[in-house]
Design a protein around this motif. Sequence first.
Motif, mmCIF file in Angstrom:
data_model
loop_
_atom_site.group_PDB
_atom_site.id
_atom_site.type_symbol
_atom_site.label_atom_id
_atom_site.label_comp_id
_atom_site.label_asym_id
_atom_site.label_seq_id
_atom_site.Cartn_x
_atom_site.Cartn_y
_atom_site.Cartn_z
ATOM 1 N N GLU A 293 0.826 -1.207 0.000
ATOM 2 C CA GLU A 293 0.000 0.000 0.000
ATOM 3 C C GLU A 293 0.859 1.256 0.000
ATOM 4 O OE1 GLU A 293 -2.747 1.903 3.385
ATOM 5 O OE2 GLU A 293 -3.620 0.081 2.475
ATOM 6 N N SER A 294 1.994 1.218 0.723
ATOM 7 C CA SER A 294 2.859 2.393 0.769
ATOM 8 C C SER A 294 4.268 1.977 1.191
ATOM 9 C CB SER A 294 2.322 3.453 1.737
ATOM 10 O OG SER A 294 2.321 2.949 3.067
ATOM 11 N N LEU A 295 5.233 2.817 0.835
ATOM 12 C CA LEU A 295 6.629 2.636 1.244
ATOM 13 C C LEU A 295 7.125 3.952 1.802
ATOM 14 C CD1 LEU A 295 9.546 1.483 1.313
ATOM 15 C CD2 LEU A 295 9.722 2.074 -1.117
ATOM 16 N N HIS A 296 7.681 3.882 2.996
ATOM 17 C CA HIS A 296 8.349 5.047 3.574
ATOM 18 C C HIS A 296 9.828 4.718 3.654
ATOM 19 C CE1 HIS A 296 8.967 8.694 5.895
ATOM 20 N NE2 HIS A 296 9.709 7.990 6.737
ATOM 21 N N LEU A 297 10.658 5.495 2.969
ATOM 22 C CA LEU A 297 12.095 5.231 2.885
ATOM 23 C C LEU A 297 12.873 6.332 3.583
ATOM 24 C CD1 LEU A 297 14.431 3.522 1.520
ATOM 25 C CD2 LEU A 297 14.366 5.267 -0.290
ATOM 26 N N ARG A 298 13.890 5.919 4.331
ATOM 27 C CA ARG A 298 14.819 6.873 4.938
ATOM 28 C C ARG A 298 16.208 6.642 4.350
ATOM 29 N NH1 ARG A 298 15.694 5.745 9.966
ATOM 30 N NH2 ARG A 298 14.431 3.855 10.108
ATOM 31 N N THR A 299 16.863 7.737 3.949
ATOM 32 C CA THR A 299 18.167 7.670 3.314
ATOM 33 C C THR A 299 19.002 8.854 3.775
ATOM 34 O OG1 THR A 299 19.265 7.480 1.149
ATOM 35 C CG2 THR A 299 17.439 9.009 1.291
ATOM 36 N N LYS A 319 17.113 6.194 -13.561
ATOM 37 C CA LYS A 319 18.258 5.714 -12.786
ATOM 38 C C LYS A 319 18.508 6.554 -11.543
ATOM 39 C CE LYS A 319 20.751 3.646 -16.669
ATOM 40 N NZ LYS A 319 22.080 3.340 -17.206
ATOM 41 N N PHE A 320 17.858 7.715 -11.465
ATOM 42 C CA PHE A 320 18.036 8.623 -10.326
ATOM 43 C C PHE A 320 16.700 8.870 -9.619
ATOM 44 C CE2 PHE A 320 21.392 9.386 -13.335
ATOM 45 C CZ PHE A 320 22.527 9.478 -12.530
ATOM 46 N N SER A 321 15.846 7.846 -9.611
ATOM 47 C CA SER A 321 14.509 8.001 -9.034
ATOM 48 C C SER A 321 14.210 6.877 -8.049
ATOM 49 C CB SER A 321 13.451 8.018 -10.140
ATOM 50 O OG SER A 321 12.149 8.041 -9.583
ATOM 51 N N TYR A 322 14.261 7.184 -6.746
ATOM 52 C CA TYR A 322 13.861 6.187 -5.739
ATOM 53 C C TYR A 322 12.468 5.650 -6.044
ATOM 54 C CZ TYR A 322 17.642 7.425 -2.433
ATOM 55 O OH TYR A 322 18.847 7.618 -1.813
ATOM 56 N N ARG A 357 2.713 6.530 -3.955
ATOM 57 C CA ARG A 357 2.507 5.921 -2.635
ATOM 58 C C ARG A 357 3.839 5.776 -1.873
ATOM 59 N NH1 ARG A 357 -0.475 2.045 -5.761
ATOM 60 N NH2 ARG A 357 0.565 0.243 -4.817
ATOM 61 N N ILE A 358 4.858 6.478 -2.360
ATOM 62 C CA ILE A 358 6.184 6.391 -1.750
ATOM 63 C C ILE A 358 6.573 7.742 -1.179
ATOM 64 C CG2 ILE A 358 8.643 5.969 -2.181
ATOM 65 C CD1 ILE A 358 7.814 4.188 -4.519
ATOM 66 N N THR A 359 7.078 7.737 0.039
ATOM 67 C CA THR A 359 7.666 8.942 0.624
ATOM 68 C C THR A 359 9.133 8.671 0.922
ATOM 69 O OG1 THR A 359 6.990 8.272 2.859
ATOM 70 C CG2 THR A 359 5.514 9.750 1.641
ATOM 71 N N GLY A 373 13.611 1.675 6.144
ATOM 72 C CA GLY A 373 12.256 2.096 5.849
ATOM 73 C C GLY A 373 11.236 1.083 6.280
ATOM 74 N N SER A 374 10.009 1.293 5.841
ATOM 75 C CA SER A 374 8.931 0.372 6.203
ATOM 76 C C SER A 374 7.942 0.268 5.048
ATOM 77 C CB SER A 374 8.206 0.851 7.462
ATOM 78 O OG SER A 374 7.630 2.128 7.255
ATOM 79 N N LEU A 375 7.445 -0.941 4.872
ATOM 80 C CA LEU A 375 6.398 -1.224 3.893
ATOM 81 C C LEU A 375 5.090 -1.438 4.636
ATOM 82 C CD1 LEU A 375 8.303 -3.874 1.750
ATOM 83 C CD2 LEU A 375 7.737 -1.559 1.003
ATOM 84 N N LYS A 376 4.036 -0.804 4.172
ATOM 85 C CA LYS A 376 2.694 -1.080 4.697
ATOM 86 C C LYS A 376 1.942 -1.864 3.639
ATOM 87 C CE LYS A 376 -1.546 1.009 6.477
ATOM 88 N NZ LYS A 376 -2.285 2.279 6.752
#
Length: 438
Positions: A293-299, A319-322, A357-359, A373-376
């Motif tokens: 449903e969503s991905l929250h990524l920390r980098t 190639k430069f897009s999370y 749906r990605i932050t 990060g976390s996947l919901k």
Amino acid sequence: MSLIDRILDLAALPAGVLPKPALAMARLSLFDWLVCGRAGINEPLSGKLRRLAEDEGGRGAASVFGGAPAPARMAALVNGATSHALDYDDTHFGHVGHPSVAIFPAALAVAEEAGTSAQSVVEAFLVGAEASVRIGMALGAVHYNRGFHQTATAGAFGATIAAGRILELTREEMRAAIGLCATRASGLKSQFGTMGKPYNAGIAASNGVECARLAKLGFTSADDGLAGAQGFIPTHSDAPDTEAGWETPPPATFLFEDIKYKLHACCHGTHAMIEALLTARRETPDLSTVTVESLHLRTNPRWLAVCDIKAPRTGLEVKFSYNWLAGMVLSGKDTARDDTYSDALAADPELGAFAGRITVEGDASLTDMQAEGSLKLADGTQLAIDHDLGRQLPEAELAAGLRNKARALLGDRGEVLWQAMQGLSALSARELGRHTGA
């Protein structure tokens, strides 16, 4: 001791004191560089640069990926850009730069012209790469974060030192070459996602050849163009640290040994996320853009200005897009194959929908090589993900990964090239150069 004197000492290290583990990694980097260069021959930017070389003409002294021999400086320009065209080459996170594409082209071009050995190319590269990492660390993160491309800036100094070593510059000639490079080095991150990014690598290699050869001809320069008053470091960094990394000086310690290789054909800043998602898919096989449903990524925050293109327009920008790359992993697209990254992929409706749906959030507690990060999931389940690229892999495991990459990019020619590299000690630089052919 001043930074320039430390760098000059490094540049003059005898071949016999170069650490064997570092030389082994340099040989792996040579193989990987040749693979990336040969795989990039048919990229549009490579053809345009070969055309430029043909139009300018000159004495064909050095080999060119996929083209006729050219003058050393032009060969370095073409080969640097061609080998970075796929953005699939090695990275050193000590300064966030790509050493091989900036330094090997300069070392090989000058060595072919001078008639030295393939081993001298490896040794010159290693010394130049070590210098580029240490100069890049002196420039500090602020240099990269404000928009400079370390591959092109610090890399140009590494290319100059490698070329100067092949030309057997005296200490004062090397000082002059470094000073000339200080007024020549350039490259901006604003070029990322365009042909200008690999061009930056070619510029660095070309600058290295030019500066070293001018110094050999007796060209003079500033006594300390590197860290002296109004030198490169004080004018290109608001927070320089000329002591960074020197608590462990060479030859006992070569920071180059921490080099990292790409096994995905995209920006290295995205690889920790990709590996984390691949691990999650292995552990939970039904993960997809439908079930997530969503991905929250920390980098690390520095990557937000590099590889966080929210709506890529081209395969290069993908190639430069999370956001796009995360969807590619979860939908089973092969991130290791360069031909996956087509312009059509940037218009993929499934990936476009999932991207919303990605932050992506910057987290200064993470290193450049980490992602968390976390996947919901659609059923409400939360899955934590993380990966650290900093884990050092055994040499045999690295070699196996690079051979697989070579086969994926070049087919059977990849294994032929690997076997040829096993006899490197018996090759001349000119014989090595022949492996730039299609």
